[in-house]
Design a protein around this motif. Sequence first.
Motif, PDB file in Angstrom:
ATOM      1  N   GLN A  15       0.839  -1.203   0.000  1.00 38.65           N
ATOM      2  CA  GLN A  15       0.000   0.000   0.000  1.00 38.65           C
ATOM      3  C   GLN A  15       0.876   1.257   0.000  1.00 38.65           C
ATOM      4  N   ASN A  20      -7.083   2.939   1.339  1.00 38.83           N
ATOM      5  CA  ASN A  20      -7.615   1.665   1.820  1.00 38.83           C
ATOM      6  C   ASN A  20      -8.579   1.016   0.832  1.00 38.83           C
ATOM      7  N   SER A  21      -9.387   1.821   0.160  1.00 43.29           N
ATOM      8  CA  SER A  21     -10.352   1.273  -0.805  1.00 43.29           C
ATOM      9  C   SER A  21      -9.637   0.636  -1.993  1.00 43.29           C
ATOM     10  N   ALA A  28      -8.006  -2.573  -0.830  1.00 41.87           N
ATOM     11  CA  ALA A  28      -9.035  -3.600  -0.609  1.00 41.87           C
ATOM     12  C   ALA A  28      -9.461  -4.228  -1.940  1.00 41.87           C
ATOM     13  N   ARG A  71     -12.286  -3.297   3.560  1.00 38.50           N
ATOM     14  CA  ARG A  71     -11.628  -2.060   4.010  1.00 38.50           C
ATOM     15  C   ARG A  71     -11.499  -2.068   5.531  1.00 38.50           C
ATOM     16  N   THR A 101      -8.164  -1.342   7.908  1.00 38.24           N
ATOM     17  CA  THR A 101      -8.162  -0.352   8.987  1.00 38.24           C
ATOM     18  C   THR A 101      -7.720  -0.987  10.307  1.00 38.24           C
TER      19      THR A 101
END
Length: 106
Positions: free
Chosen positions: A76, A83-84, A87, A94, A98
């Motif tokens: 990442q 995050n989206s 994912a 998501r 987190t």
Amino acid sequence: MSTVPDYKKIYWDILNEKYPEKKSRCIPILEKAKLAALDIIKLNEIIFDTDKQTEIFNQRHRMYDEYTISQILVYQEENKLNNSQLARHFKLSRNSITIWKKKYKK
């Protein structure tokens, strides 16, 4: 005695006995010093043809070890994904990302 399966041996045996034509695509993964859960998933994608329903079912039952989670979070950062996006790329929730960030990134 280790309780973790020897995935390298298992996949080499599968490739040698049933799918020798797919061996060249798997060698870079199988030559790694340590296989992560993501490597196992990638090997399964290369070797076995799965339909969409099987893929969805398997996704719901995946578990990731700390090493794999750290690899996902590094991916990442290196690729500057939110995050989206992460994912979607790894077919994760998501919420899981987190939670992992709170737990493993300090």
